[in-house]
Each structure stands twice: as C-alpha cells, then as structure tokens.
Enzyme design. Sequence first.
Site, mmCIF file in Angstrom:
data_model
loop_
_atom_site.group_PDB
_atom_site.id
_atom_site.type_symbol
_atom_site.label_atom_id
_atom_site.label_comp_id
_atom_site.label_asym_id
_atom_site.label_seq_id
_atom_site.Cartn_x
_atom_site.Cartn_y
_atom_site.Cartn_z
ATOM 1 N N HIS A 18 0.876 -1.314 -0.022
ATOM 2 C CA HIS A 18 0.104 0.045 0.005
ATOM 3 C C HIS A 18 0.945 1.355 0.115
ATOM 4 O O HIS A 18 0.453 2.123 -0.724
ATOM 5 C CB HIS A 18 -1.079 0.254 1.302
ATOM 6 C CG HIS A 18 -1.959 -0.630 1.457
ATOM 7 N ND1 HIS A 18 -2.108 -1.656 2.627
ATOM 8 C CD2 HIS A 18 -2.812 -1.210 0.523
ATOM 9 C CE1 HIS A 18 -3.449 -2.611 2.389
ATOM 10 N NE2 HIS A 18 -3.531 -2.373 1.209
ATOM 11 N N LYS A 42 -20.267 -4.702 7.226
ATOM 12 C CA LYS A 42 -19.139 -5.451 7.149
ATOM 13 C C LYS A 42 -18.424 -5.586 8.793
ATOM 14 O O LYS A 42 -17.488 -6.224 8.849
ATOM 15 C CB LYS A 42 -18.035 -5.055 6.397
ATOM 16 C CG LYS A 42 -18.277 -5.523 4.849
ATOM 17 C CD LYS A 42 -17.002 -5.748 4.108
ATOM 18 C CE LYS A 42 -16.766 -5.286 2.759
ATOM 19 N NZ LYS A 42 -15.473 -5.135 2.377
ATOM 20 N N ARG A 93 -1.344 -6.164 -8.196
ATOM 21 C CA ARG A 93 -0.232 -6.894 -7.916
ATOM 22 C C ARG A 93 0.124 -7.901 -8.772
ATOM 23 O O ARG A 93 1.145 -8.033 -9.660
ATOM 24 C CB ARG A 93 -0.407 -7.682 -6.624
ATOM 25 C CG ARG A 93 -0.307 -6.929 -5.351
ATOM 26 C CD ARG A 93 -1.119 -7.663 -4.099
ATOM 27 N NE ARG A 93 -2.374 -7.444 -4.250
ATOM 28 C CZ ARG A 93 -3.253 -7.420 -3.036
ATOM 29 N NH1 ARG A 93 -2.866 -7.837 -2.105
ATOM 30 N NH2 ARG A 93 -4.661 -7.316 -3.397
ATOM 31 N N SER A 131 -2.920 -7.446 2.933
ATOM 32 C CA SER A 131 -3.126 -7.435 4.471
ATOM 33 C C SER A 131 -3.302 -8.828 5.156
ATOM 34 O O SER A 131 -3.391 -8.851 6.312
ATOM 35 C CB SER A 131 -4.349 -6.461 4.539
ATOM 36 O OG SER A 131 -3.886 -5.111 4.264
HETATM 37 N N1 COD Z 1 0.984 -4.283 -4.114
HETATM 38 C C1 COD Z 1 0.279 -3.384 -4.854
HETATM 39 N N2 COD Z 1 -1.150 -2.855 -4.522
HETATM 40 C C2 COD Z 1 -1.579 -3.562 -3.419
HETATM 41 C C3 COD Z 1 -0.907 -4.458 -2.535
HETATM 42 C C4 COD Z 1 0.462 -4.806 -2.925
HETATM 43 N N3 COD Z 1 1.101 -5.622 -2.329
HETATM 44 N N4 COD Z 1 -1.712 -4.727 -1.379
HETATM 45 C C5 COD Z 1 -2.847 -4.031 -1.419
HETATM 46 N N5 COD Z 1 -2.665 -3.354 -2.922
HETATM 47 C C6 COD Z 1 -3.787 -2.436 -3.369
HETATM 48 C C7 COD Z 1 -5.090 -3.074 -3.711
HETATM 49 O O1 COD Z 1 -5.210 -3.865 -4.874
HETATM 50 C C8 COD Z 1 -6.059 -1.951 -3.655
HETATM 51 O O2 COD Z 1 -6.005 -1.200 -4.958
HETATM 52 C C9 COD Z 1 -5.566 -1.011 -2.418
HETATM 53 O O3 COD Z 1 -4.167 -1.457 -2.412
HETATM 54 C C10 COD Z 1 -6.300 -1.187 -1.214
HETATM 55 O O4 COD Z 1 -6.235 -2.524 -0.777
HETATM 56 P P1 COD Z 1 -7.286 -3.023 0.455
HETATM 57 O O5 COD Z 1 -6.952 -4.355 0.355
HETATM 58 O O6 COD Z 1 -6.708 -2.416 1.481
HETATM 59 O O7 COD Z 1 -8.625 -2.380 -0.108
HETATM 60 P P2 COD Z 1 -9.940 -3.336 -0.539
HETATM 61 O O8 COD Z 1 -9.529 -3.743 -1.937
HETATM 62 O O9 COD Z 1 -10.426 -4.021 0.448
HETATM 63 O O10 COD Z 1 -10.971 -1.895 -0.756
HETATM 64 C C11 COD Z 1 -11.895 -2.017 -1.400
HETATM 65 C C12 COD Z 1 -12.743 -0.785 -1.461
HETATM 66 C C13 COD Z 1 -12.725 -0.042 0.170
HETATM 67 C C14 COD Z 1 -12.329 0.195 -2.336
HETATM 68 C C15 COD Z 1 -14.074 -1.119 -1.970
HETATM 69 O O11 COD Z 1 -14.713 -2.382 -1.331
HETATM 70 C C16 COD Z 1 -15.196 0.061 -1.801
HETATM 71 O O12 COD Z 1 -15.133 1.095 -2.479
HETATM 72 N N6 COD Z 1 -16.221 -0.165 -0.938
HETATM 73 C C17 COD Z 1 -17.102 0.826 -0.519
HETATM 74 C C18 COD Z 1 -18.598 0.315 -1.343
HETATM 75 C C19 COD Z 1 -18.546 0.633 -2.821
HETATM 76 O O13 COD Z 1 -18.593 1.792 -3.314
HETATM 77 N N7 COD Z 1 -18.704 -0.263 -3.641
HETATM 78 C C20 COD Z 1 -18.854 -0.143 -5.052
HETATM 79 C C21 COD Z 1 -17.511 -0.734 -5.705
HETATM 80 S S1 COD Z 1 -17.418 -2.616 -5.358
#
Ligand code: COD
Length: 165
Positions: A18, A42, A93, A131
Amino acid sequence: NEVKAVFPGSFDPITNGHLDVLRRATRLFPVVTIAVLHNARKQGKHLFTLEERLEMLSEITADMPGVRVESFGGLLVDYMRTSGSSVIVRGLRAVSDYEYELQIAHLNRQMYPQAETIFIMAATRWSYVSSSMVRELASYGADISKMVPEASARALYRKFAEQYP
Ligand code: COD
C-alpha cells in the site's frame, strides 16, 4: 482547478505494498487522500477498528506532505462526489487482481462517470504482500516486520497479544 486523487481501501492493516503505491501516487498528484472504508455492514470483518486504522495511517504518513487520511462509509462514488474527487488510485499486484479491479472500475464509472480509475504497480518485492496474509502470519507469531511499516507491526503484535494472552 486541482485534481483530487483518492486511494481507497480497507488498510487492515496498511502494508509496504500500500505504502509503495501511495508514494508513487504522490509523485503524480499534489494531494492524495487515503479513504479508509468504514463499513457498518461489514462490522466484525476487520481486525482493526476504524479508529485504529486511521491512527496507524496518520502516524505512518505523517512525514508525507500531500497525503491526507479520511474515512468513508457507503459507496465510494458518493464519497468522491461530496469531496469533489475525480481520480481513484488502485494498486495491482498480479493478473489475479485484474478481473476484480476491472469490474469495480467499470461499476464505479457507471455510477460516477467523472471519476477515472488509475492503476499503479507496486515494486515487485511487494507483489506477494497482502493485508490478509500479513494478518494470518502475525496471528501465528511469524515475523512480518519486513512486509509492513513499523506501526502496523506493533499494532498487529499488540492485537494478537490481546486475543491470545
Ligand atoms: N501491491 C500493490 N497494490 C496493493 C498491494 C500490494 N502488495 N496490496 C494491496 N494493494 C492495493 C489493492 O489492490 C487496492 O487497490 C489497494 O491497495 C487497497 O487494498 P485493500 O485490500 O486495503 O482495500 P480493498 O480492496 O478492500 O478496498 C475496497 C474498497 C474499500 C475500495 C471497496 O470495497 C469500496 O469502494 N467499498 C465501498 C462500497 C462501494 O463503493 N462499492 C462499489 C465498488 S465494489
């Protein structure tokens, strides 16, 4: 008219992957707001409370000018609209992320055409870091200090010490 970029996620907890995506985004946009998902529906799904995640992120990004930390509930596009943001930063990733990310990007675009999703690849050394894996490893007492910022590592050890004293 300044472009407002948002880096949305769960950050449960923030990893070096991140952080790498965030650093790269700050080179493209003057201000990048980390938008932390606070999803009441959630609840219980996250290891860290919203407050804990916000605190960790603020500490870790304190020395990064142009980075802001906020939270949002509900739809990301509603948060984008109210905050006047037009860019969604997401990290990729591997190919396995792509289908899921493409679907979200198209859904978000359909709901809010003004927003553009851009993808940033973290350095290859973080390509296996997530994560969820970090949470699992830390729960077994494995050393995760090379995968996450120090504040995340500390918070993980504290959390699991609380759960299994
Ligand atoms: N290398 C590169 N990128 C990474 C890595 C890594 N090692 N680890 C994580 N990432 C990226 C992820 O691909 C993502 O782009 C970002 O970092 C954040 O990751 P996470 O896992 O913390 O977050 P998510 O994927 O759980 O987030 C999802 C959201 C919160 C953005 C999504 O659920 C959301 O928008 N929810 C609100 C409801 C909504 O609007 N829904 C409609 C769309 S589904």
